[in-house]
Each structure stands twice: as structure tokens, then as C-alpha cells.
Design a protein around this motif. Sequence first.
Motif, PDB file in Angstrom:
ATOM      1  N   TRP A  55       0.810  -1.219   0.000  1.00 38.38           N
ATOM      2  CA  TRP A  55       0.000   0.000   0.000  1.00 38.38           C
ATOM      3  C   TRP A  55       0.845   1.272   0.000  1.00 38.38           C
ATOM      4  CZ3 TRP A  55      -4.768   0.862  -1.328  1.00 38.38           C
ATOM      5  CH2 TRP A  55      -5.354   2.099  -1.041  1.00 38.38           C
ATOM      6  N   ASN A  56       1.907   1.318   0.770  1.00 45.99           N
ATOM      7  CA  ASN A  56       2.709   2.541   0.861  1.00 45.99           C
ATOM      8  C   ASN A  56       3.259   2.974  -0.490  1.00 45.99           C
ATOM      9  OD1 ASN A  56       2.308   2.789   3.613  1.00 45.99           O
ATOM     10  ND2 ASN A  56       4.197   1.697   4.157  1.00 45.99           N
ATOM     11  N   GLN A  57       3.611   2.001  -1.345  1.00 45.64           N
ATOM     12  CA  GLN A  57       4.129   2.324  -2.680  1.00 45.64           C
ATOM     13  C   GLN A  57       3.003   2.547  -3.691  1.00 45.64           C
ATOM     14  OE1 GLN A  57       5.287  -0.491  -0.931  1.00 45.64           O
ATOM     15  NE2 GLN A  57       6.985   0.702  -0.108  1.00 45.64           N
ATOM     16  N   LEU A  58       1.878   1.851  -3.507  1.00 49.46           N
ATOM     17  CA  LEU A  58       0.772   1.990  -4.445  1.00 49.46           C
ATOM     18  C   LEU A  58      -0.004   3.290  -4.251  1.00 49.46           C
ATOM     19  CD1 LEU A  58      -0.598  -1.671  -4.299  1.00 49.46           C
ATOM     20  CD2 LEU A  58       0.457  -0.577  -6.284  1.00 49.46           C
ATOM     21  N   ALA A  59      -0.103   3.751  -3.007  1.00 50.25           N
ATOM     22  CA  ALA A  59      -0.954   4.904  -2.683  1.00 50.25           C
ATOM     23  C   ALA A  59      -0.200   6.224  -2.696  1.00 50.25           C
ATOM     24  CB  ALA A  59      -1.607   4.692  -1.320  1.00 50.25           C
ATOM     25  N   THR A  60       1.040   6.222  -3.116  1.00 51.45           N
ATOM     26  CA  THR A  60       1.829   7.458  -3.119  1.00 51.45           C
ATOM     27  C   THR A  60       1.131   8.570  -3.886  1.00 51.45           C
ATOM     28  OG1 THR A  60       3.893   6.201  -2.985  1.00 51.45           O
ATOM     29  CG2 THR A  60       4.043   8.464  -3.780  1.00 51.45           C
ATOM     30  N   PHE A  61       0.553   8.253  -5.035  1.00 52.42           N
ATOM     31  CA  PHE A  61       0.026   9.289  -5.920  1.00 52.42           C
ATOM     32  C   PHE A  61      -1.147  10.056  -5.320  1.00 52.42           C
ATOM     33  CE2 PHE A  61      -2.626   5.689  -6.909  1.00 52.42           C
ATOM     34  CZ  PHE A  61      -3.852   6.204  -7.321  1.00 52.42           C
ATOM     35  N   PHE A  62      -1.822   9.497  -4.307  1.00 50.07           N
ATOM     36  CA  PHE A  62      -2.945  10.197  -3.681  1.00 50.07           C
ATOM     37  C   PHE A  62      -2.502  11.475  -2.972  1.00 50.07           C
ATOM     38  CE2 PHE A  62      -4.996   5.899  -3.686  1.00 50.07           C
ATOM     39  CZ  PHE A  62      -6.103   6.252  -4.439  1.00 50.07           C
ATOM     40  N   LYS A  63      -1.226  11.595  -2.652  1.00 44.19           N
ATOM     41  CA  LYS A  63      -0.729  12.751  -1.915  1.00 44.19           C
ATOM     42  C   LYS A  63      -0.523  13.963  -2.811  1.00 44.19           C
ATOM     43  CE  LYS A  63       1.808   9.930   1.491  1.00 44.19           C
ATOM     44  NZ  LYS A  63       1.420   8.612   0.967  1.00 44.19           N
ATOM     45  N   TYR A  64      -0.736  13.817  -4.109  1.00 43.79           N
ATOM     46  CA  TYR A  64      -0.397  14.882  -5.049  1.00 43.79           C
ATOM     47  C   TYR A  64      -1.601  15.253  -5.902  1.00 43.79           C
ATOM     48  CZ  TYR A  64       4.199  13.484  -3.516  1.00 43.79           C
ATOM     49  OH  TYR A  64       5.279  13.175  -2.725  1.00 43.79           O
ATOM     50  N   PRO A  65      -1.582  16.437  -6.523  1.00 41.12           N
ATOM     51  CA  PRO A  65      -2.707  16.860  -7.368  1.00 41.12           C
ATOM     52  C   PRO A  65      -2.860  15.976  -8.598  1.00 41.12           C
ATOM     53  CG  PRO A  65      -0.871  18.401  -7.550  1.00 41.12           C
ATOM     54  CD  PRO A  65      -0.542  17.478  -6.419  1.00 41.12           C
ATOM     55  N   LYS A  66      -4.013  16.080  -9.228  1.00 40.07           N
ATOM     56  CA  LYS A  66      -4.331  15.221 -10.373  1.00 40.07           C
ATOM     57  C   LYS A  66      -3.289  15.323 -11.481  1.00 40.07           C
ATOM     58  CE  LYS A  66      -8.214  13.166  -9.282  1.00 40.07           C
ATOM     59  NZ  LYS A  66      -8.343  11.686  -9.267  1.00 40.07           N
ATOM     60  N   SER A  67      -2.740  16.521 -11.681  1.00 41.66           N
ATOM     61  CA  SER A  67      -1.755  16.693 -12.757  1.00 41.66           C
ATOM     62  C   SER A  67      -0.527  15.826 -12.547  1.00 41.66           C
ATOM     63  CB  SER A  67      -1.335  18.166 -12.840  1.00 41.66           C
ATOM     64  OG  SER A  67      -0.814  18.610 -11.593  1.00 41.66           O
ATOM     65  N   VAL A  68      -0.160  15.592 -11.280  1.00 44.35           N
ATOM     66  CA  VAL A  68       0.972  14.713 -10.962  1.00 44.35           C
ATOM     67  C   VAL A  68       0.516  13.259 -10.930  1.00 44.35           C
ATOM     68  CG1 VAL A  68       2.710  14.130  -9.225  1.00 44.35           C
ATOM     69  CG2 VAL A  68       2.167  16.525  -9.677  1.00 44.35           C
ATOM     70  N   GLN A  69      -0.674  13.011 -10.394  1.00 41.56           N
ATOM     71  CA  GLN A  69      -1.189  11.642 -10.305  1.00 41.56           C
ATOM     72  C   GLN A  69      -1.201  10.958 -11.664  1.00 41.56           C
ATOM     73  OE1 GLN A  69      -4.949  11.180  -8.327  1.00 41.56           O
ATOM     74  NE2 GLN A  69      -4.401  12.581  -6.663  1.00 41.56           N
ATOM     75  N   THR A  70      -1.691  11.673 -12.670  1.00 46.27           N
ATOM     76  CA  THR A  70      -1.824  11.055 -13.996  1.00 46.27           C
ATOM     77  C   THR A  70      -0.470  10.726 -14.610  1.00 46.27           C
ATOM     78  OG1 THR A  70      -1.975  13.268 -14.978  1.00 46.27           O
ATOM     79  CG2 THR A  70      -4.035  12.142 -14.471  1.00 46.27           C
ATOM     80  N   LEU A  71       0.593  11.377 -14.140  1.00 43.90           N
ATOM     81  CA  LEU A  71       1.925  11.097 -14.662  1.00 43.90           C
ATOM     82  C   LEU A  71       2.576   9.893 -13.990  1.00 43.90           C
ATOM     83  CD1 LEU A  71       3.672  14.548 -15.227  1.00 43.90           C
ATOM     84  CD2 LEU A  71       3.476  12.699 -16.885  1.00 43.90           C
ATOM     85  N   ILE A  72       2.393   9.759 -12.662  1.00 43.03           N
ATOM     86  CA  ILE A  72       3.223   8.798 -11.932  1.00 43.03           C
ATOM     87  C   ILE A  72       2.539   7.485 -11.582  1.00 43.03           C
ATOM     88  CG2 ILE A  72       4.555  10.677 -10.911  1.00 43.03           C
ATOM     89  CD1 ILE A  72       3.149  10.081  -8.237  1.00 43.03           C
ATOM     90  N   TYR A  73       1.203   7.386 -11.748  1.00 46.70           N
ATOM     91  CA  TYR A  73       0.558   6.180 -11.233  1.00 46.70           C
ATOM     92  C   TYR A  73       0.783   4.959 -12.112  1.00 46.70           C
ATOM     93  CZ  TYR A  73      -3.438   5.743 -14.450  1.00 46.70           C
ATOM     94  OH  TYR A  73      -4.228   5.535 -15.548  1.00 46.70           O
ATOM     95  N   THR A  74       1.316   5.161 -13.302  1.00 48.03           N
ATOM     96  CA  THR A  74       1.563   4.027 -14.193  1.00 48.03           C
ATOM     97  C   THR A  74       2.845   4.226 -14.977  1.00 48.03           C
ATOM     98  OG1 THR A  74       0.695   2.772 -16.092  1.00 48.03           O
ATOM     99  CG2 THR A  74       0.143   5.104 -15.986  1.00 48.03           C
ATOM    100  N   THR A  75       3.447   3.116 -15.388  1.00 51.05           N
ATOM    101  CA  THR A  75       4.644   3.177 -16.235  1.00 51.05           C
ATOM    102  C   THR A  75       4.290   3.132 -17.720  1.00 51.05           C
ATOM    103  OG1 THR A  75       4.899   0.759 -16.076  1.00 51.05           O
ATOM    104  CG2 THR A  75       6.131   2.103 -14.501  1.00 51.05           C
TER     105      THR A  75
END
Length: 226
Positions: free
Chosen positions: A191-211
Motif C-alpha cells: 500500500w505505501n508504494q501503491l498509494a503514493t500518488f494520492f498525496k499529489y494533485p491530479k496533474s501529478v497523479q496522472t503522470l506517476i501512477y503508471t509506467t
Amino acid sequence: EDIYGFSISHEMISDITDSILPELEEWRNKPLKRCYPFLFVDCMYVSLRQDYEVNQCAVYVILGYDLQGGKEILGLWLSPTESKNQWMQIFDELKNRGVEDVFFISMDGVSGLEAGAKSIFPDAVVQRCIVHQIRSSLRYVSWKDRKAVANDLKTVYCASTEEDAQTALLEFDESWGKKYPHITQSWTNNWNQLATFFKYPKSVQTLIYTTNPIESLNSSIKRRTA
């Protein structure tokens, strides 16, 4: 000959290959930028002919986004297999070539990859690829349940906040935990590695949640080595 209608000798192919080796070596050792806000790292296996034999070879790939938003392949590295030690050597090489700071690193769930990255760039924020996690979760799900399980998992990673995502995971476990306990266990353990993107705005989330940015690059490489 089949494609272009003419043939060339093995010697000419060797001459052509040898002529670009200096340029290739220059690219492999070129200085890198001081800061990359986003790094996408992955490893794939391709079939390569070596000494008259065709073997599976691990290709390590790192794609970086610079401060201006430009994309750059930082390098391609070959190894017989994927390992933590090899990743550590690669990240160490990036540092030696000038990289001082990395903000986010998006990666899959390979054992030791995160530790290797953090040992060289301790301040980098690591995000485990959600798409890889979904694929892993669905691997042992029966075909008749797959669509329903995937839809219920979507409520977890598409939640508005981390708290909502944790609630959705509990609800998922109530629905599917008895039948597929490995799914909830895997999400909970990572969970700690999977949920990281929730801490950031959508503009960052869409970049980092997937490779996915590097997956398209991998597909291009595979088409040229098939």
C-alpha cells in the motif's frame, strides 16, 4: 532481400554496424541533466542473437522527463537477467553521468528495484505502477469473475483520497476476500508504494501512477528486435 528486393553481404552489414559504434558509445556515455522530475524505469526481455545462438536477454530501460517537460531515454542496458544489483549499478551510473536529483520514480513491483533506486536517490518518491498491480491481481481470477473484480478494484485506485481508497479496499475484501484473498493481501502489503500518488494533485497523479509512458517505448523496441 524479401522486403527490399536486393541483398548485401555479411561483410557490408558488419561495416555498416561498425561505422555507427562510435556514435552509439558517445550516446551511452553522454552527460545527463542535473534534475529529472520524473523517471520511468522498467525491464523487458527480448531475443538476441549472440555467438550464433538466440537467447533471452534483459533490457533495462529508463525514460526521463526533464524540467521543461521533454522526454529523454537516459539509457539502455543489457544483462542476462534482472537483479537488484544491476539496478543499483544503473542508478549509480546515472549519478556519475550528472544526475543529482530525481523527484518521482515510477516502477513495477520487481523485488529490490525500489531499494536500489532509493540507495542512490534517497529523496525520490517511489510509485508502484497501478497497471502492473492490476494485472498481477487479475492473474489468478477466473474469467467469469474478471470483469466484476476489475470494476471493483477500480473503486480503489480511482478514489478521490487515500482514505476513500482504503475504505474501497475494505469493501472489495468483503466482496472478494474469501474467494481471492491474495488480491487484498497484495494491495495491503504494497500500500505505501501503491498509494503514493494520492498525496499529489491530479496533474501529478496522472503522470506517476503508471509506467505506461515507458511501455510504449518498450513496444517500439520489441517490434525492432522481433
